[in-house]
Design an enzyme around this catalytic site. Structure first.
Site, PDB file in Angstrom:
ATOM      1  N   VAL A  82      -9.209 -17.492 -10.463  1.00 45.69           N
ATOM      2  CA  VAL A  82      -9.197 -16.464  -9.505  1.00 45.69           C
ATOM      3  C   VAL A  82      -9.375 -15.094 -10.074  1.00 45.69           C
ATOM      4  CG1 VAL A  82      -7.676 -15.240  -7.868  1.00 45.69           C
ATOM      5  CG2 VAL A  82      -7.549 -17.725  -8.188  1.00 45.69           C
ATOM      6  N   HIS A  89      -5.487 -10.174  -2.287  1.00 44.09           N
ATOM      7  CA  HIS A  89      -6.001 -11.692  -2.078  1.00 44.09           C
ATOM      8  C   HIS A  89      -5.549 -12.386  -3.420  1.00 44.09           C
ATOM      9  CE1 HIS A  89      -9.007 -14.977  -2.822  1.00 44.09           C
ATOM     10  NE2 HIS A  89      -8.721 -14.935  -1.697  1.00 44.09           N
ATOM     11  N   ARG A 128     -11.969 -18.082 -21.524  1.00 48.71           N
ATOM     12  CA  ARG A 128     -11.066 -19.081 -21.497  1.00 48.71           C
ATOM     13  C   ARG A 128     -11.706 -20.364 -21.202  1.00 48.71           C
ATOM     14  NH1 ARG A 128      -8.870 -14.164 -20.537  1.00 48.71           N
ATOM     15  NH2 ARG A 128      -6.732 -13.737 -21.099  1.00 48.71           N
TER      16      ARG A 128
END
Length: 160
Positions: A82, A89, A128
């Site tokens: 995300v 949101h 990541r």
């Protein structure tokens, strides 16, 4: 960047574990890296049977993770990303995914590897994702944690 203090343990042979991966579809390049990292961890643990289920987004991870846990998997790995935007949101999806995946683990006593990246921008996610040049491999880390926790649960003593 996180990563400091991460354990350096090798994965034990866990070839008899049934592990499912549930992965979101958004941010394809990042997700490809997370899935590849998860698969590397499975191979390191000598888990040869792979179940990979794709869902539209991170918000959908908990319901499918719960269904997989209910079907008898020893561990479930949830992978998603995300990216913060200009609306709330981000907070809603991150909170729902985190709370939902925690609930799955507790309700089913099945470890859920938390491989959901919650990042401010695309660069953080790529860093990541376990891709060439990435600083971290969160797909591998989440899968290793799920495997190790499943083995811990299996080895818990029975009161007697």
């Amino acid at each position: 960047m996180s990563g400091h203090g991460a354990p350096t343990t090798r994965l034990p042979d866990a070839g008899d574990l049934r592990v499912a991966i549930v992965a979101a579809a958004w941010h394809e390049e990042v997700m490809d890296g997370l899935i590849a990292g998860a698969r590397r961890a499975l191979r390191e643990a000598r888990i040869t049977e792979e179940t990979l289920v794709r869902v539209p987004g991170t918000f959908e991870l908990p319901v499918v993770a719960g269904a997989l846990a209910a079907r008898g998997y020893d561990a479930v790995v949830a992978l998603g990303v995300v990216i913060r935007g200009g609306t709330p949101h981000f907070e809603y999806v991150c909170s729902a995914a985190t709370d939902g995946l925690t609930r799955v683990a507790l309700d089913h006593s099945v470890p859920v590897g938390f491989g959901v990246l919650t990042c401010d921008d695309d660069a953080q996610a790529l860093d990541r994702a376990g891709l060439e040049g990435s600083k971290e491999d969160k797909g591998h880390e989440a899968t290793a944690a799920a495997i190790q926790t499943a083995l811990t649960l299996r080895g818990l003593p029975t009161p007697g």
